[in-house]
Motif scaffolding. Structure first.
Motif, PDB file in Angstrom:
ATOM      1  N   LEU A  25      -5.801   2.705  -4.758  1.00 31.25           N
ATOM      2  CA  LEU A  25      -6.259   1.466  -4.140  1.00 31.25           C
ATOM      3  C   LEU A  25      -7.728   1.190  -4.452  1.00 31.25           C
ATOM      4  CD1 LEU A  25      -4.670   2.045  -0.619  1.00 31.25           C
ATOM      5  CD2 LEU A  25      -3.716   0.681  -2.483  1.00 31.25           C
ATOM      6  N   SER A  42      -9.683  -0.579  -2.602  1.00 26.36           N
ATOM      7  CA  SER A  42     -10.418  -0.432  -1.342  1.00 26.36           C
ATOM      8  C   SER A  42     -10.764   1.038  -1.074  1.00 26.36           C
ATOM      9  CB  SER A  42      -9.585  -0.991  -0.182  1.00 26.36           C
ATOM     10  OG  SER A  42      -8.335  -0.326  -0.087  1.00 26.36           O
ATOM     11  N   SER A  43      -9.859   1.937  -1.461  1.00 31.20           N
ATOM     12  CA  SER A  43     -10.125   3.372  -1.276  1.00 31.20           C
ATOM     13  C   SER A  43     -11.264   3.827  -2.178  1.00 31.20           C
ATOM     14  CB  SER A  43      -8.867   4.191  -1.576  1.00 31.20           C
ATOM     15  OG  SER A  43      -7.832   3.878  -0.674  1.00 31.20           O
ATOM     16  N   ARG A  97       0.838  -1.211   0.000  1.00 34.30           N
ATOM     17  CA  ARG A  97       0.000   0.000   0.000  1.00 34.30           C
ATOM     18  C   ARG A  97       0.869   1.256   0.000  1.00 34.30           C
ATOM     19  NH1 ARG A  97      -5.326   1.064   2.298  1.00 34.30           N
ATOM     20  NH2 ARG A  97      -5.484   3.243   2.926  1.00 34.30           N
TER      21      ARG A  97
END
Length: 414
Positions: free
Chosen positions: A167, A169-170, A144
């Motif tokens: 990312l 997930s972001s 990350r």
């Protein structure tokens, strides 16, 4: 390396000669050894991913190269590609945290979270960045870091507003600003959050009462280590978060994000009771409290002053204490409010970031720009004097005007 005790019940005869790791199965030792050698013999035939373990390759294929998500949560409809992901998700609903720390009272729903926590006790950070001096307790954390700090790549883009991120997930978390989804629920109050870390912070700061982190400079206490680190920057002056469009820097990433909205003009948070829009969720919440409720639960014990916001009460109390914690690093000026310090700093820099879009006026304060717009570019004068009918665009101007009548009455009575 095989231990002489091989064959005894309950033993772990296979031992790593590098670090002393022990296991009951030879195949597990072979897998473990690859953490030292870096060997990753299992290759993905659709991308450049490789893995030390075949099961990890299978998971990668399901997550990255298929759209199948056969595992469904009966509580909320969440779908997952892996049965293990569904099992982990279900613990959100049940509150089950079977993995216990043997050094403190921490418990976790996932073994990975426990391992991450244990690194806080050992201080071990075996994963090193080859481009700077950063190190991490987890490989995923290092990965990350590399994406965020050293590649500059932001392949994930929001289809709603164009926001880009490094990312996946972001991006998922960002999408909840548009959908309003808050799947993480507090089990002690009606608070809910878009992200699990936000819920955890809420729990620590609101429901434990513990403030274990203390500032050695001024005695400030915090429930979160991250809060103390941010606080320490008020003493050190450190501002590690830099704007890539101007020379602005900030002590907190949230402050940088707020600043960036000045460049983009993005205001994704909409008030459902009026046409107000905001660049930050916190700003919208503040607007709602101030404009659409009459509640003022925070009371000053010194003078009875009431306010809708806890932060406003904290600022007000400094009138009584005389505290001025915000210091100018260029002169001896200090202020009770951060906004007052920012306004003062503009005198040193000459910066006037707020520009009028109808003329060449610019100012250091947003409120000054709003006043300018009302006075120069609209004909609205909503504030009227009940004594003489005088009208004005600004409430403050009406208050000043009213003093004329008060003075006249006092003169006549005298």
């Amino acid at each position: 390396m095989e231990d002489p005790s091989y064959g005894q019940r309950g033993t772990k005869p296979y031992m790593c000669g590098v670090c002393g790791y022990r296991t009951a199965h030879k195949c597990h030792l072979s897998q473990h050894t690859r953490t030292h050698t870096g060997e990753k013999p299992y290759k993905c035939d659709q991308c450049d991913y490789s893995s030390a373990v075949k099961s990890s390759l299978n998971k990668h294929h399901l997550l990255k190269h298929t759209d199948k998500k056969p595992y469904l949560c009966g509580e909320c409809g969440y779908r997952a590609a892996l049965k293990s992901s569904l099992s982990a998700h279900i613990k959100i609903h049940t509150g089950e945290k079977p993995y216990k720390c043997d050094q403190c009272d921490f418990s976790a729903a996932l073994k990975g979270n426990l391992n991450q926590h244990l690194a806080k006790h050992t201080g071990e950070r075996p994963y090193k960045c080859d481009q700077c001096d950063y190190s991490a307790a987890k490989k995923t954390t290092l990965d990350r870091h590399l994406l965020l700090r050293h590649t500059g790549e932001k392949p994930y883009m929001c289809g709603e507003c164009g926001h880009r991120t490094a990312l996946k997930s972001s991006l998922s978390l960002h999408m909840r600003t548009h959908t309003g989804e808050k799947p993480y629920k507090c089990d002690r109050c009606d608070y809910s959050a878009a992200g699990k870390p936000t819920l955890y912070k809420h729990h620590l700061s609101k429901h434990t009462g513990k403030k274990a982190y203390i500032c050695g400079e001024c005695g400030y206490r915090a429930a979160l280590q991250s809060s103390l680190l941010v606080h320490m920057r008020t003493h050190t002056g450190e501002k590690p978060y830099k704007c890539d469009q101007c020379d602005y820097s900030a002590a907190q990433t949230s402050s940088l994000n707020k600043h960036l909205a000045k460049h983009t003009g993005e205001k994704p948070y909409k008030c459902d009771q009026c046409g107000y829009c905001a660049g930050r969720k916190g700003t919208l919440h503040r607007h709602y409290l101030l404009k659409h409720t009459s509640e003022k639960p925070y009371i000053c014990s010194e003078c009875g002053y009431r306010t809708a916001l806890k932060s406003t009460l904290s600022t007000h109390i400094r009138i009584h204490t005389g505290e001025k914690p915000y210091k100018c690093d260029q002169c001896d000026y200090s202020a009770a409010q951060k906004s007052s310090l920012n306004l003062h700093l503009a005198k040193h820099t000459g910066e006037k970031p707020y520009k009028c879009d109808q003329c060449d006026y610019s100012t250091a304060q947003k409120s000054s720009l709003n006043k300018h717009h009302l006075l120069k570019h609209t004909d609205k004068k909503p504030y009227m004097c009940g004594e003489c009918g005088y009208r004005t665009a600004l409430k403050s101007t009406l208050s000043t005007h009213m003093k004329i009548h008060v003075y006249r009455r006092e003169s006549l009575q005298g």
